[in-house]
Design a protein around this motif. Structure first.
Motif, PDB file in Angstrom:
ATOM      1  N   TYR A  26     -62.600  -0.819   9.680  1.00  0.00           N
ATOM      2  CA  TYR A  26     -61.916   0.256  10.399  1.00  0.00           C
ATOM      3  C   TYR A  26     -60.891   0.956   9.502  1.00  0.00           C
ATOM      4  O   TYR A  26     -60.793   2.174   9.490  1.00  0.00           O
ATOM      5  N   GLU A  79     -66.290   7.336  17.736  1.00  0.00           N
ATOM      6  CA  GLU A  79     -66.066   6.449  16.578  1.00  0.00           C
ATOM      7  C   GLU A  79     -64.632   6.557  16.074  1.00  0.00           C
ATOM      8  O   GLU A  79     -63.988   5.553  15.762  1.00  0.00           O
ATOM      9  N   GLU A  89     -62.432   4.788  18.571  1.00  0.00           N
ATOM     10  CA  GLU A  89     -62.624   3.334  18.529  1.00  0.00           C
ATOM     11  C   GLU A  89     -61.839   2.744  17.347  1.00  0.00           C
ATOM     12  O   GLU A  89     -61.164   1.721  17.456  1.00  0.00           O
ATOM     13  N   GLU A  90     -61.954   3.460  16.236  1.00  0.00           N
ATOM     14  CA  GLU A  90     -61.265   3.025  15.012  1.00  0.00           C
ATOM     15  C   GLU A  90     -59.733   3.064  15.217  1.00  0.00           C
ATOM     16  O   GLU A  90     -59.026   2.117  14.874  1.00  0.00           O
ATOM     17  N   LYS A 105     -63.958  -6.818  10.073  1.00  0.00           N
ATOM     18  CA  LYS A 105     -64.042  -5.744  11.056  1.00  0.00           C
ATOM     19  C   LYS A 105     -62.837  -4.808  10.902  1.00  0.00           C
ATOM     20  O   LYS A 105     -62.982  -3.585  10.859  1.00  0.00           O
ATOM     21  N   ALA A 144     -58.660   0.249  17.497  1.00  0.00           N
ATOM     22  CA  ALA A 144     -58.670  -1.056  16.816  1.00  0.00           C
ATOM     23  C   ALA A 144     -57.447  -1.204  15.915  1.00  0.00           C
ATOM     24  O   ALA A 144     -56.852  -2.277  15.834  1.00  0.00           O
ATOM     25  N   ARG A 203     -62.652   3.161   6.985  1.00  0.00           N
ATOM     26  CA  ARG A 203     -63.189   4.382   7.596  1.00  0.00           C
ATOM     27  C   ARG A 203     -62.070   5.368   7.887  1.00  0.00           C
ATOM     28  O   ARG A 203     -62.194   6.562   7.656  1.00  0.00           O
ATOM     29  N   TYR A 204     -60.961   4.817   8.373  1.00  0.00           N
ATOM     30  CA  TYR A 204     -59.797   5.648   8.684  1.00  0.00           C
ATOM     31  C   TYR A 204     -59.285   6.351   7.414  1.00  0.00           C
ATOM     32  O   TYR A 204     -58.996   7.545   7.420  1.00  0.00           O
TER      33      TYR A 204
END
Lengths: 223, 162
Positions: free
Chosen positions: A79, A98, A101-102, A75, A105, A82-83
């Motif tokens: 993240y 999104e 959220e990323e 998970k 996290a 994606r970042y």
């Protein structure tokens, strides 16, 4: 003047990326350590055995621990991946929720280490916008960093998103006791305002320390 | 006089040797990752160590407080990044108030400056997670041996090992 601003921004971005990676690798090492110890324990049971043998349910527990840690690690990796890709293009279409959220996290461990809890309140139906997600994340992180340094333990920071008349609002609200000696944050207020201006956003601050960033709705590139 | 001292040293050495072959080296594990601590504790116990566990720095200091010297752990395996009180702060206090306890830092954090600072404060070793169990066992045994040597030196008045 402009050169200085760009230099400050680059320094802030590099610091931000460095902190995210340091926190990520630290967490990943923790997950791997748990996986390693759980797997090692199974090996011990087989090779050392003796009086310390576990029953089937205990074996199962340790196998499930391994599975859970792999899931936690995956998970976090998702993240971080994606970042990292947020920086592929200067601007892109993205979901603010999104992106937040990323960010939450990836920075939650920094809050956890200060015993500050990071709560999320993400509004529904926030349209996709077209701007620079990496810069938005940087601005929100800078505000978060400032709050972390100015609050004492057991405080709460709420990260909230909502749609407000033609714009998306991202706010950070601290609740709790201010720190006795607040340290300086990573970015200056002027720097943040300039970054936001460059992407058409604005920032307001409340007397309770809360800060709100507003980004105008901009149509997705293809829309 | 000199003979007495030699005898005393021999006695200390014998005592150290007999103690070092005991199967109850005492270890205190300090880490906020509960699953990690609990599993590692089981593995160390399977290797005949006496292991206690706590999940943050304050608990570690509370554990040591008022503990008779003979019950103090031989080694503390300490995480660096923990909420509330950092491992470095725990290390500073342990070295100040319980200098006989050898501290091994075991961390997922890779900063050289932290390792340098820990070294300066008197850490026994600085290991990175995940660690091989045999490596950790080796360092714990070595910490125990050094602790006994220091104790023997204190008794004989020779503090060169401290």
């Amino acid at each position: 003047m402009e050169q200085n601003r760009e230099k400050d921004l680059r320094v802030a971005q590099t610091t931000f990326v460095g902190r995210i990676i340091a926190s990520f690798t630290h967490e990943l090492r923790n997950y791997l350590a748990i996986i390693g110890e759980s797997a090692g324990l199974q090996q011990d049971m087989i090779s050392l055995g003796g009086k310390s043998k576990l029953d089937a349910s205990e074996y199962l527990k340790f196998l499930k621990d391994i599975e859970a840690e792999v899931r936690r690690a995956l998970k976090l990796i998702t993240y971080l991946n994606r970042y990292a890709h947020r920086m592929d293009f200067e601007t892109s279409d993205f979901s603010v929720n999104e992106a937040m959220e990323e960010l939450a996290a990836l920075v939650s461990r920094l809050a956890y280490l200060k015993k500050i809890s990071l709560e999320r309140e993400f509004g529904p139906d926030i349209p996709i916008i077209h701007t620079s997600p990496a810069l938005i994340q940087l601005v929100v992180y800078c505000l978060f960093d400032q709050m972390l340094k100015s609050m004492s333990r057991n405080s709460t920071i709420t990260l909230k998103t909502e749609a407000v008349s033609g714009a998306v609002a991202i706010s950070l609200t601290p609740r709790g006791t201010p720190a006795e000696a607040a340290e300086e944050g990573m970015c200056s207020g002027t720097e943040l305002e300039q970054v936001l201006q460059s992407i058409g956003g604005t920032m307001t601050r409340q007397s309770d320390g809360a800060a709100t960033v507003q980004l105008p709705f901009t149509k997705p590139a293809g829309g | 006089m000199a003979a007495t001292r030699v005898h005393q040293r021999l006695a200390e050495r014998r005592q150290s040797e007999s103690v070092s072959t005991r199967k109850d080296i005492k270890v205190l594990l300090v880490d906020d990752e509960q699953a990690f601590v609990d599993t590692l504790a089981m593995r160390l116990r399977m290797r005949n160590l006496e292991v206690d566990t706590v999940y943050d720095g304050s608990q570690a200091l509370a554990f040591l407080m008022d503990l008779p010297v003979e019950d103090e752990p031989d080694a503390m395996v300490l995480d660096l990044k923990m909420p509330d009180m950092s491992g470095l702060e725990v290390l500073r206090r342990v070295k100040k108030y319980y200098p006989r306890v050898e501290v091994i830092m075991l961390t997922g954090h890779g900063s050289d400056s932290d390792a340098d600072e820990a070294q300066r404060v008197g850490v026994f070793d600085f290991l990175k997670k995940p660690v091989d169990i045999d490596t950790l066992m080796g360092r714990i045994r070595e910490a125990h041996r050094v602790k006994l040597e220091k104790a023997a030196a204190r008794v004989s008045g020779d503090d060169s090992t401290t």
